[in-house]
Design a protein around this motif. Structure first.
Motif, PDB file in Angstrom:
ATOM      1  N   ARG A 128       5.666   6.351 -12.242  1.00  0.00           N
ATOM      2  CA  ARG A 128       5.730   7.022 -10.928  1.00  0.00           C
ATOM      3  C   ARG A 128       5.266   8.462 -10.984  1.00  0.00           C
ATOM      4  NH1 ARG A 128      11.095   9.263  -8.683  1.00  0.00           N
ATOM      5  NH2 ARG A 128      10.602  10.700 -10.335  1.00  0.00           N
ATOM      6  N   ASP A 129       5.474   9.088 -12.027  1.00  0.00           N
ATOM      7  CA  ASP A 129       4.995  10.664 -12.062  1.00  0.00           C
ATOM      8  C   ASP A 129       3.735  10.490 -12.404  1.00  0.00           C
ATOM      9  OD1 ASP A 129       7.708  11.439 -11.954  1.00  0.00           O
ATOM     10  OD2 ASP A 129       7.991  11.574 -14.090  1.00  0.00           O
ATOM     11  N   LEU A 130       3.007   9.330 -12.603  1.00  0.00           N
ATOM     12  CA  LEU A 130       1.556   9.374 -13.216  1.00  0.00           C
ATOM     13  C   LEU A 130       0.801   9.152 -11.820  1.00  0.00           C
ATOM     14  CD1 LEU A 130       1.480   7.661 -16.666  1.00  0.00           C
ATOM     15  CD2 LEU A 130       0.687  10.180 -15.881  1.00  0.00           C
ATOM     16  N   GLY A 131       1.362   8.513 -10.777  1.00  0.00           N
ATOM     17  CA  GLY A 131       0.913   8.245  -9.789  1.00  0.00           C
ATOM     18  C   GLY A 131       0.374   6.695  -9.665  1.00  0.00           C
ATOM     19  N   LEU A 132       0.878   5.973 -10.504  1.00  0.00           N
ATOM     20  CA  LEU A 132       0.437   4.428 -10.978  1.00  0.00           C
ATOM     21  C   LEU A 132       1.162   3.443 -10.197  1.00  0.00           C
ATOM     22  CD1 LEU A 132      -0.693   4.963 -14.662  1.00  0.00           C
ATOM     23  CD2 LEU A 132      -2.315   5.041 -12.447  1.00  0.00           C
ATOM     24  N   LEU A 133       2.434   3.764  -9.756  1.00  0.00           N
ATOM     25  CA  LEU A 133       3.063   2.680  -8.854  1.00  0.00           C
ATOM     26  C   LEU A 133       2.288   1.878  -8.210  1.00  0.00           C
ATOM     27  CD1 LEU A 133       6.618   4.004  -8.553  1.00  0.00           C
ATOM     28  CD2 LEU A 133       6.042   2.468 -10.324  1.00  0.00           C
ATOM     29  N   ASN A 134       2.482   0.353  -7.913  1.00  0.00           N
ATOM     30  CA  ASN A 134       1.807  -0.492  -6.949  1.00  0.00           C
ATOM     31  C   ASN A 134       0.351  -0.462  -7.341  1.00  0.00           C
ATOM     32  OD1 ASN A 134       2.437  -2.116  -5.037  1.00  0.00           O
ATOM     33  ND2 ASN A 134       1.308  -0.704  -3.473  1.00  0.00           N
ATOM     34  N   THR A 135      -0.187  -0.503  -8.410  1.00  0.00           N
ATOM     35  CA  THR A 135      -1.402  -0.606  -8.890  1.00  0.00           C
ATOM     36  C   THR A 135      -1.417  -1.397 -10.159  1.00  0.00           C
ATOM     37  OG1 THR A 135      -1.460   1.495 -10.537  1.00  0.00           O
ATOM     38  CG2 THR A 135      -2.194   1.754  -8.123  1.00  0.00           C
ATOM     39  N   ARG A 136      -2.456  -2.118 -10.301  1.00  0.00           N
ATOM     40  CA  ARG A 136      -2.654  -3.034 -11.754  1.00  0.00           C
ATOM     41  C   ARG A 136      -2.387  -2.060 -13.125  1.00  0.00           C
ATOM     42  NH1 ARG A 136      -6.336  -5.118  -8.202  1.00  0.00           N
ATOM     43  NH2 ARG A 136      -6.023  -7.309  -7.442  1.00  0.00           N
ATOM     44  N   TRP A 137      -2.952  -0.965 -13.015  1.00  0.00           N
ATOM     45  CA  TRP A 137      -2.719  -0.148 -14.199  1.00  0.00           C
ATOM     46  C   TRP A 137      -1.279   0.251 -14.476  1.00  0.00           C
ATOM     47  CZ3 TRP A 137      -6.825   0.684 -16.977  1.00  0.00           C
ATOM     48  CH2 TRP A 137      -8.070   0.898 -16.434  1.00  0.00           C
ATOM     49  N   ALA A 138      -0.227  -0.109 -13.570  1.00  0.00           N
ATOM     50  CA  ALA A 138       1.091   0.094 -13.816  1.00  0.00           C
ATOM     51  C   ALA A 138       1.636  -1.188 -14.707  1.00  0.00           C
ATOM     52  CB  ALA A 138       2.051   0.236 -12.762  1.00  0.00           C
ATOM     53  N   ASP A 216       4.656  -3.323  -5.905  1.00  0.00           N
ATOM     54  CA  ASP A 216       5.435  -4.108  -4.706  1.00  0.00           C
ATOM     55  C   ASP A 216       4.355  -5.186  -4.203  1.00  0.00           C
ATOM     56  OD1 ASP A 216       7.739  -2.591  -5.037  1.00  0.00           O
ATOM     57  OD2 ASP A 216       6.910  -1.065  -3.878  1.00  0.00           O
ATOM     58  N   ASP A 217       3.292  -4.961  -4.090  1.00  0.00           N
ATOM     59  CA  ASP A 217       2.250  -5.718  -3.471  1.00  0.00           C
ATOM     60  C   ASP A 217       1.811  -6.904  -4.568  1.00  0.00           C
ATOM     61  OD1 ASP A 217       0.174  -6.721  -2.280  1.00  0.00           O
ATOM     62  OD2 ASP A 217      -1.299  -5.025  -2.308  1.00  0.00           O
ATOM     63  N   ALA A 218       2.076  -8.106  -3.920  1.00  0.00           N
ATOM     64  CA  ALA A 218       2.253  -9.368  -4.557  1.00  0.00           C
ATOM     65  C   ALA A 218       0.853  -9.755  -4.886  1.00  0.00           C
ATOM     66  CB  ALA A 218       2.792 -10.553  -3.896  1.00  0.00           C
ATOM     67  N   SER A 219      -0.141  -9.198  -4.303  1.00  0.00           N
ATOM     68  CA  SER A 219      -1.567  -9.497  -4.729  1.00  0.00           C
ATOM     69  C   SER A 219      -2.191  -8.795  -5.714  1.00  0.00           C
ATOM     70  CB  SER A 219      -2.324  -9.389  -3.300  1.00  0.00           C
ATOM     71  OG  SER A 219      -2.521  -7.906  -3.158  1.00  0.00           O
ATOM     72  N   LYS A 220      -1.295  -7.708  -6.120  1.00  0.00           N
ATOM     73  CA  LYS A 220      -1.645  -6.988  -7.523  1.00  0.00           C
ATOM     74  C   LYS A 220      -0.906  -7.182  -8.810  1.00  0.00           C
ATOM     75  CE  LYS A 220      -3.166  -2.984  -4.561  1.00  0.00           C
ATOM     76  NZ  LYS A 220      -3.104  -1.548  -4.285  1.00  0.00           N
ATOM     77  N   ARG A 221      -0.092  -8.200  -8.624  1.00  0.00           N
ATOM     78  CA  ARG A 221       0.814  -8.620  -9.745  1.00  0.00           C
ATOM     79  C   ARG A 221       0.192  -9.813 -10.153  1.00  0.00           C
ATOM     80  NH1 ARG A 221       6.367  -9.557  -6.703  1.00  0.00           N
ATOM     81  NH2 ARG A 221       7.006  -7.434  -5.954  1.00  0.00           N
ATOM     82  N   THR A 222       0.751  -9.982 -11.588  1.00  0.00           N
ATOM     83  CA  THR A 222       0.368 -11.430 -12.318  1.00  0.00           C
ATOM     84  C   THR A 222       0.892 -12.592 -11.505  1.00  0.00           C
ATOM     85  OG1 THR A 222       2.465 -11.326 -13.539  1.00  0.00           O
ATOM     86  CG2 THR A 222       0.481 -10.172 -14.411  1.00  0.00           C
ATOM     87  N   MET A 223       0.273 -13.814 -11.787  1.00  0.00           N
ATOM     88  CA  MET A 223       0.841 -14.999 -11.123  1.00  0.00           C
ATOM     89  C   MET A 223       2.421 -15.322 -11.182  1.00  0.00           C
ATOM     90  SD  MET A 223      -2.681 -17.814 -11.410  1.00  0.00           S
ATOM     91  CE  MET A 223      -1.773 -18.750  -9.951  1.00  0.00           C
ATOM     92  N   ALA A 224       2.682 -15.036 -12.346  1.00  0.00           N
ATOM     93  CA  ALA A 224       4.095 -15.403 -12.642  1.00  0.00           C
ATOM     94  C   ALA A 224       4.828 -14.307 -11.890  1.00  0.00           C
ATOM     95  CB  ALA A 224       4.400 -15.083 -14.130  1.00  0.00           C
ATOM     96  N   GLY A 225       4.314 -12.972 -11.819  1.00  0.00           N
ATOM     97  CA  GLY A 225       5.192 -12.103 -11.124  1.00  0.00           C
ATOM     98  C   GLY A 225       5.096 -12.147  -9.553  1.00  0.00           C
ATOM     99  N   ALA A 226       4.029 -12.952  -9.027  1.00  0.00           N
ATOM    100  CA  ALA A 226       3.866 -13.241  -7.812  1.00  0.00           C
ATOM    101  C   ALA A 226       4.983 -14.234  -7.279  1.00  0.00           C
ATOM    102  CB  ALA A 226       2.224 -13.405  -7.251  1.00  0.00           C
ATOM    103  N   LEU A 227       5.373 -15.075  -8.181  1.00  0.00           N
ATOM    104  CA  LEU A 227       5.940 -16.447  -7.993  1.00  0.00           C
ATOM    105  C   LEU A 227       7.348 -15.895  -7.426  1.00  0.00           C
ATOM    106  CD1 LEU A 227       6.630 -19.464  -8.375  1.00  0.00           C
ATOM    107  CD2 LEU A 227       7.494 -18.876 -10.687  1.00  0.00           C
ATOM    108  N   GLY A 228       8.136 -14.644  -7.746  1.00  0.00           N
ATOM    109  CA  GLY A 228       9.193 -14.008  -7.105  1.00  0.00           C
ATOM    110  C   GLY A 228       8.948 -13.938  -5.911  1.00  0.00           C
ATOM    111  N   ALA A 229       7.958 -13.472  -5.102  1.00  0.00           N
ATOM    112  CA  ALA A 229       7.631 -13.267  -3.614  1.00  0.00           C
ATOM    113  C   ALA A 229       7.294 -14.744  -3.070  1.00  0.00           C
ATOM    114  CB  ALA A 229       6.432 -12.372  -3.522  1.00  0.00           C
TER     115      ALA A 229
END
Length: 274
Positions: A128-138, A216-229
């Protein structure tokens, strides 16, 4: 001779039993995905009219095309960097023996004992402090760091067993340490690199925890992570949910089946050398 046959029979029986235990969940998942949408199948029963269209419906409902692209970008960001850094560090610990290498190597060993769950909270605030939340770099940057201990230990186990005469002969011929690494050591490490690459791919593709916590954005997650949404949206439609799970598992199964011989060969090579 009777004892040997008995041991062989027991060993094969145990292998068949383990294979069945492993396959039953996958068979159940696949069969359930073929039932009519909205039903609640009980047990493993082949439907009278298999609904193959459930896979297409799940692909469209979960926007699998975008998820495939996102997972591929994350894999491309994690696996090559982890292989490069792990190989270079493994070579340094296995062949160069620099001053203080034992203490530094111990830190990498201790890194294997850190569970993802234990560092998730401080990792969240750091990202969060690096400003990378909700990005693929996170996902990419933490995974590279978290994979380093295993990658270094895996590659060190290979380089430490390479005969030192090869490096000595190359030094006599005037090869620098960098040339020895790229022209001699890396080609010899191809089996270890291949098997490590397969493992890193599987772990990255199936990454779930970091994806749902840091993105938070499901389209920027892995496929396994998007399974939660996807589960939250279609949790009451069991066949459609199972179809989505099968689609998510398919790439990892394909990669493992394609490269399984190289993976097993690398493990056997390590056991013989060890």
């Amino acid at each position: 001779m009777i004892v040997n046959r008995r041991e062989a029979f027991v060993g094969r029986a145990l292998l068949v039993l383990l294979m069945l235990i492993t396959l039953v969940p996958f068979v159940s998942l696949f069969v359930t995905a073929l039932h009519p949408s909205g039903t609640y199948p009980l047990g493993i029963s082949w439907p009278a009219s298999p609904q193959w269209g459930n896979f297409a419906a799940a692909f469209q409902a979960a926007d699998m095309g975008a998820l495939l692209l996102s997972s591929a970008l994350i894999v491309v960001g994690v696996v090559p960097a982890s292989l490069l850094l792990g190989t270079m560090a493994g070579y340094a610990f296995g062949n160069l023996r620099m001053r203080g290498h034992r203490a530094v190597f111990l830190l990498f060993v201790l890194g294997l004992t850190l569970p993802f769950e234990g560092i998730l909270t401080p990792l969240y605030f750091q990202i969060r402090d690096l400003g990378l939340l909700n990005t693929r770099w996170a996902i990419i940057l933490p995974l590279i760091g978290l994979f380093m201990p295993f990658s270094v230990l895996w590659m060190r186990a290979h380089f430490v067993n390479v005969p030192g005469e090869l490096s000595e002969a190359a030094s006599v011929d005037g090869a620098s340490t960098w040339q020895q690494f790229w022209r001699i050591q890396v080609p010899l490490a191809t089996p270890a690199l291949t098997s490590l690459g397969i493992l890193l791919f599987l772990w990255t593709w199936n990454q779930f925890l970091l994806a749902i916590v840091l993105v938070d954005d499901a389209s920027k997650r892995t496929m396994a992570g998007a399974l939660g949404a996807f589960q939250g949206q279609y949790g009451t439609d069991i066949p459609l949910l199972c179809a989505g799970a099968v689609l998510i598992l398919a790439p990892t199964l394909a990669v493992f089946l394609i490269f399984q011989r190289r993976f097993v060969a690398a493990l056997l090579q390590g056991s013989v050398k060890g």
